[in-house]
Design an enzyme around this catalytic site. Structure first.
Site, PDB file in Angstrom:
ATOM      1  N   HIS A 259       0.841  -1.204   0.000  1.00 27.74           N
ATOM      2  CA  HIS A 259       0.000   0.000   0.000  1.00 27.74           C
ATOM      3  C   HIS A 259       0.876   1.253   0.000  1.00 27.74           C
ATOM      4  O   HIS A 259       0.578   2.231  -0.705  1.00 27.74           O
ATOM      5  CB  HIS A 259      -0.896   0.044   1.253  1.00 27.74           C
ATOM      6  CG  HIS A 259      -1.864  -1.090   1.393  1.00 27.74           C
ATOM      7  ND1 HIS A 259      -1.964  -1.843   2.542  1.00 27.74           N
ATOM      8  CD2 HIS A 259      -2.790  -1.587   0.539  1.00 27.74           C
ATOM      9  CE1 HIS A 259      -2.926  -2.748   2.391  1.00 27.74           C
ATOM     10  NE2 HIS A 259      -3.429  -2.625   1.178  1.00 27.74           N
TER      11      HIS A 259
ATOM     12  N   LYS B 178     -15.231  -8.858   4.386  1.00 25.57           N
ATOM     13  CA  LYS B 178     -14.075  -9.248   5.205  1.00 25.57           C
ATOM     14  C   LYS B 178     -14.334  -9.346   6.706  1.00 25.57           C
ATOM     15  O   LYS B 178     -13.401  -9.561   7.468  1.00 25.57           O
ATOM     16  CB  LYS B 178     -12.905  -8.289   4.934  1.00 25.57           C
ATOM     17  CG  LYS B 178     -12.280  -8.516   3.558  1.00 25.57           C
ATOM     18  CD  LYS B 178     -11.012  -7.713   3.387  1.00 25.57           C
ATOM     19  CE  LYS B 178     -10.335  -8.035   2.052  1.00 25.57           C
ATOM     20  NZ  LYS B 178      -9.245  -7.094   1.731  1.00 25.57           N
TER      21      LYS B 178
ATOM     22  N   ARG C  85      -2.017  -6.526  -7.883  1.00 25.31           N
ATOM     23  CA  ARG C  85      -0.830  -7.323  -7.563  1.00 25.31           C
ATOM     24  C   ARG C  85      -0.595  -8.412  -8.583  1.00 25.31           C
ATOM     25  O   ARG C  85       0.531  -8.771  -8.895  1.00 25.31           O
ATOM     26  CB  ARG C  85      -0.994  -7.982  -6.183  1.00 25.31           C
ATOM     27  CG  ARG C  85      -0.952  -7.003  -5.044  1.00 25.31           C
ATOM     28  CD  ARG C  85      -1.410  -7.643  -3.776  1.00 25.31           C
ATOM     29  NE  ARG C  85      -2.830  -7.975  -3.852  1.00 25.31           N
ATOM     30  CZ  ARG C  85      -3.597  -8.248  -2.824  1.00 25.31           C
ATOM     31  NH1 ARG C  85      -3.077  -8.268  -1.608  1.00 25.31           N
ATOM     32  NH2 ARG C  85      -4.868  -8.522  -2.961  1.00 25.31           N
TER      33      ARG C  85
ATOM     34  N   SER D  90      -2.926  -7.973   3.509  1.00 29.82           N
ATOM     35  CA  SER D  90      -3.177  -7.733   4.943  1.00 29.82           C
ATOM     36  C   SER D  90      -3.640  -9.013   5.636  1.00 29.82           C
ATOM     37  O   SER D  90      -3.248  -9.292   6.772  1.00 29.82           O
ATOM     38  CB  SER D  90      -4.223  -6.636   5.120  1.00 29.82           C
ATOM     39  OG  SER D  90      -3.777  -5.433   4.549  1.00 29.82           O
TER      40      SER D  90
HETATM   41  O1  PNS Z   1      -8.575  -3.376   0.622  1.00 33.40           O
HETATM   42  P1  PNS Z   1      -9.850  -3.968   0.071  1.00 33.40           P
HETATM   43  O2  PNS Z   1     -10.531  -4.841   1.099  1.00 33.40           O
HETATM   44  O3  PNS Z   1      -9.638  -4.672  -1.237  1.00 33.40           O
HETATM   45  O4  PNS Z   1     -10.826  -2.727  -0.218  1.00 33.40           O
HETATM   46  C1  PNS Z   1     -12.136  -2.954  -0.662  1.00 33.40           C
HETATM   47  C2  PNS Z   1     -12.985  -1.700  -0.440  1.00 33.40           C
HETATM   48  C3  PNS Z   1     -12.978  -1.290   1.021  1.00 33.40           C
HETATM   49  C4  PNS Z   1     -12.432  -0.568  -1.298  1.00 33.40           C
HETATM   50  C5  PNS Z   1     -14.425  -2.058  -0.916  1.00 33.40           C
HETATM   51  O5  PNS Z   1     -14.925  -3.137  -0.156  1.00 33.40           O
HETATM   52  C6  PNS Z   1     -15.371  -0.882  -0.832  1.00 33.40           C
HETATM   53  O6  PNS Z   1     -15.422  -0.079  -1.729  1.00 33.40           O
HETATM   54  N1  PNS Z   1     -16.112  -0.784   0.310  1.00 33.40           N
HETATM   55  C7  PNS Z   1     -17.041   0.306   0.540  1.00 33.40           C
HETATM   56  C8  PNS Z   1     -18.483  -0.161   0.251  1.00 33.40           C
HETATM   57  C9  PNS Z   1     -18.779  -0.073  -1.241  1.00 33.40           C
HETATM   58  O7  PNS Z   1     -18.703   0.982  -1.853  1.00 33.40           O
HETATM   59  N2  PNS Z   1     -19.130  -1.215  -1.824  1.00 33.40           N
HETATM   60  C10 PNS Z   1     -19.431  -1.326  -3.231  1.00 33.40           C
HETATM   61  C11 PNS Z   1     -18.198  -1.706  -4.029  1.00 33.40           C
HETATM   62  S1  PNS Z   1     -18.563  -1.972  -5.743  1.00 33.40           S
END
Ligand code: PNS
Length: 159
Positions: free
Chosen positions: A17, A41, A91, A128
């Site tokens: 990150h 998650k 990645r 993570s």
């Molecule tokens: O680090 P990550 O877990 O890959 O991040 C994913 C994250 C937090 C960016 C994604 O889950 C997210 O956007 N969460 C906010 C809720 C949301 O907007 N959901 C719709 C996604 S299409």
């Protein structure tokens, strides 16, 4: 001026990150790094406040980076923050399918587009989830996370 939003779970932020944020800070005028909930998650190891505190500690040296946290849709935060684009790191090919789907969903519901940046291959194994797992079981992750995260991980896992 181009402002981008770099959202993630950051539970915790790791060196992959950090590389992304440093790259983005060199490419764009402003980078907003945001800790959000990934509903897929579960609860996680650190709460959102702690994740953002770690982001603050890790990126205080970058003058065009600010950090925040948000409980809601990432596209709502992008609008609120005045971001031109969302950026995401890739990645490996395995990231692509889910990231593409999220990018398409976010564009469909808001018009906000996502730009992808590749992670350096030497860091492409960092995740993570694995860092939490290895640290919980006593493995050494010191070279994979920034110093402020090392301390917080040690303290959290000691309790
Ligand atoms: O680090 P990550 O877990 O890959 O991040 C994913 C994250 C937090 C960016 C994604 O889950 C997210 O956007 N969460 C906010 C809720 C949301 O907007 N959901 C719709 C996604 S299409």
């Amino acid at each position: 001026m181009t402002r981008v939003l770099y959202p993630g779970s950051f539970d915790p932020v790791h060196n992959g990150h950090v590389e992304m944020v440093e790259t983005a800070a060199g490419l764009f005028d402003e980078v907003v790094v945001a800790a959000l909930i990934n509903p897929a998650k579960g609860d996680g190891l650190f709460d959102l406040e702690e994740r953002m505190a770690m982001l603050d500690e890790c990126f205080s040296h970058l003058t065009n980076v600010r950090t925040t946290m948000f409980d809601g849709l990432v596209v709502d935060l992008a609008t609120e923050a005045g971001a031109d684009f969302i950026i995401k790191g890739l990645r490996a090919v395995s990231d692509f399918e889910s990231e593409l789907q999220m990018a398409q969903m976010n564009a469909a519901i808001s018009g906000v587009q996502t730009l992808f940046l590749p992670t350096a291959s030497r860091r492409s194994f960092l995740a993570s989830r694995l860092i939490r797992e290895v640290a919980r079981l006593g493995g050494d992750v010191n070279d994979m996370v920034p110093v402020p995260v090392r301390t917080r991980l040690e303290n959290r896992l000691a309790t």
